[in-house]
Every structure is written in C-alpha cells, then in structure tokens.
Design a protein around this motif. Sequence first.
Motif, PDB file in Angstrom:
ATOM      1  N   ILE A  81      -6.079  -3.345   1.653  1.00 12.52           N
ATOM      2  CA  ILE A  81      -4.455  -2.395   2.321  1.00 12.52           C
ATOM      3  C   ILE A  81      -4.167  -2.165   0.893  1.00 12.52           C
ATOM      4  O   ILE A  81      -3.635  -2.859  -0.232  1.00 12.52           O
ATOM      5  N   LEU A 118      -5.100   1.466   5.021  1.00 16.86           N
ATOM      6  CA  LEU A 118      -6.711   1.097   5.075  1.00 16.86           C
ATOM      7  C   LEU A 118      -7.618   1.863   3.923  1.00 16.86           C
ATOM      8  O   LEU A 118      -7.267   3.058   4.580  1.00 16.86           O
ATOM      9  N   GLU A 169       0.008  -0.512  10.079  1.00 13.55           N
ATOM     10  CA  GLU A 169      -0.461  -0.403   8.711  1.00 13.55           C
ATOM     11  C   GLU A 169      -1.919   0.989   8.339  1.00 13.55           C
ATOM     12  O   GLU A 169      -3.017   0.573   7.689  1.00 13.55           O
TER      13      GLU A 169
END
Length: 470
Positions: A300, A342, A338
Amino acid sequence: MLIRNAEIWRGATQDVRTVGNRVAAIGKLQRETDEPVLEADGCALLPGLHDHHIHLAATSAAMQSVDCGPPHVNNAGELAIALAQTGTGWLRGTAYHESVAGVLTRKQIDAWQCDRPVRVQHRSGRMWFFNSAALALLRDCPDIPAGIDFDTGQAFEIDDWLRGALSSRPPDLRALSRTLAAHGMTGVTEISPSNSHAEAQWLGREIEQGNLRQHCVLAGRLDLSDRMLPRGIALGPLKLHLHEHQLPDFELVVDRISAAHRLARPVAVHCTTEVELVFTLAALAEAGTLAGDRIEHAGIASDALIEQMAALRLIVVSQPHFIAERGDQYREAIPPSEHSLLYRLRSFIGAGVPLAAGSDAPYGSTNPWTAMSAACSRRTRNGHMIGAKEALSPEQALSLYLRDPLNLTVERQIAVSGPADLCLLDRPWAAARADLSAVAVRATLFDGSLVYDRVDQPPVQRRSGADAAA
Ligand SMILES: [Zn+2]
C-alpha cells in the motif's frame, strides 16, 4: 549453439551464436561443423528472466505439500477433503488463509485428520496450526519456544525452532529449478531474512550438484559476506523484515541500515502495510540511502509516500500477481478508499522509482507470465479491476523480470560477449504481448546450456531437420 532466425528483444530478427556461457556473435551467421542448431522461426528471444524475490526452500517444500488456501481450497469442507489423506508421517499444508475456515484450532484439524501429524502454514508464512498428533510429537522436543500454544495448536514465528525440532534437511531444488527454467528463469534472488552462511553452503551444493540451474543472488543477514559465498552465488542486500503490530526499535533499525551501508551493502525492507512503509522511509531518511536500497512489496503506497521513495532514490520490488491471486480477498478486507493504493505499478514508474518484480513464492505463483498478465490487466481472479491506472504495458511488465539483479535500474539486453542466459518464446513478441498469460517458453539457456527444451520438438530431430534445410 546457433539460434537461428530469432527476434531479439529490443533488436532485429537475427541469428545468435553462443560459445560456452557467452553470446559469441549476433548477425547473419553460418552454421559451423557439428554446431547444434535451435530454429527460432522468428519467435522472440529474451534475456533469461530473473525472479527478484523468492524463498527457495519454502517453495520447494510447498511443492511437496497440500495446498490449503484459495483458489484451490475455499471453505471448511474443501479443507477437510484436502487434509483427509491416508499415509504415514507428517502432512504439511501450506497457503492457508482464514477466509477458508477462520483461525484454525487443534480440535478442528483433529476432526479432519487425527491419524497423521498435521501442520498447516498460514499464507503469511508466520503462523502454523497443528493437530493433536503433531503436538504430541513436538511436546518432547527441547527448547520449546513461547510462540507455540499446545492448547489451541496455534504457533507464531517458530520456524527456526520447528526446523530443528523436525530436523528437516534443506530440500533438493531440482524440481523447483526445472519449473523455473520452464518459465524462462535463469536467475533468482533468494531473499529470506534468516539467510546465513548455512543457506549459502546449501545453495552452493545445489549448484554444484546441478540441482539449481539459475544464477543466485543471496540476500539475508548482515553477517553474509562476499568472501565466503560459494561459486555461482552473488551477495544480495541485507533483508529486514518488519511487522506493523510489533515494530522494532527505530534506532536499532537505523543502526542496522547504517551497518549494511558501511559494508557497501544495500538493504531490502519488507513493507506490505502503510505503517511499515512509513516507518521504513523514516529509518532510511535518518540513516541515509545507498544505491540499490529497495522496498519489498510496497503493498500500500499513497502518492505522498511514492514521492518520498523517489526522493530517497529507492527501488520497489513488487508482486503484480497478488492483484490476481489475492485481489478478491483484498476487496473484502481492505476499505474501498484504499483499493487504488494496492500494489501500484505505473505510479512508481511515473514518479521515477525503478520497479522490478518477484514471485514471493511460495506465497505467490512462480509463473512470471501470469504475473505479467496481471500487471497489464489489473484484474482479480473473479474479474474485478483493482487500480486500473496502475496497469503496465506488456513491455513494461516484461521489463520487471529483465532487470539486472545487482542493479535494478538497468534492463539486461542480449549482446555479444554478454551472458548466454536466454529464453526463447513460442511466438513473436507482437503475438506474445496480445496475451501474456498464454505465452509458453520453448527453450531456456542457462550459462549456454539448454536447461529447458519443450518436449514436442525433440532436439535431435530438430537439428537434423535444420541440417537438411541448410
Ligand atoms: Zn518474501
């Protein structure tokens, strides 16, 4: 060997001659007496691929184990079937994920298999689950670590002890090496943090015995040194493994980075989470960076962190296939906001952060072609798109595996007097780039020797055919 009519990567379609472990000539070449010929038929000839992040011993062991995780095993019923194997001795499961049947317990596994001692490894590689028969054997072993709970059968970070307790010998790498060669791999970077001189000696023996037919870069502990490495093994970075729930002392990490740098050795730091990455970037900023310092995974990464990585001149070694292999679980476990952060790819390249790739096998597939395909499609197994903006071109995806393992900023090329580590595809690049997952490797040359040769074209027949045509 004469490789005739090959479409040379980033070059023209020509003939290539190898002598010993080198490329001796490129051009329009005449066959020399008794020279073996490989007819490339206009197919793409690439520099041999390199897996920049792999755990060889664990991958070899996993090849002899029961797969206990998605996509092969998806629920408790399927796990019960997988573990219900008759036989004797230890049954080893790998790649388990709690989405299958939660955090496993001794009693659960007993219900599926109580005859044989069972150990199931979590996909992270850091946790084991045992049944009662297994615990009965382990209970008698000396120096039992705190990480093992005999009541639940759950154990955390006990690998070093477990290896000793089971007195497991390091595995034979022949089968794994063959699999890698079939994918066109002529090099690997073994990057387990515990790698020491014992592992170096083991790998040296595997190379000497002809079991491992890939060049090997060995990352690992600080006490590994160039002078003591066996032939065929090059010294890789110091590997640091961080875990966000138990981060080490900050100053200690800064000191270890500095110690490696004083030995002119870069570091490779495991960062799957944002917290791990923030911690690592702060430590690297404090210690100062060295050319070759790298972040493993970068699972991340926000734009701001990518900017910092570029400013620190760091390199990222990613696993593009995790989007395909794990993407459907990521979509459930990670907040949607999010998802676009990734396993980013294009954003790193755009920011000037050099990018390479490794399988992280056994935690990911060893097949670089499906990984390249995932790098271009960004699709999960179930067909969902994750981070479409991160998609690479097929050329960029291939380049992740063509980097010089000791200088990841450079893409290796096929050149006269360069190494005869080559990978011949079954099709020209224009066809390969249209569907990388369908690409097959026709032949792999390692140090000038044919280490993989597709069986549908016996070399003898092919060579006599070539003679007739010549
Ligand atoms: Zn790893």
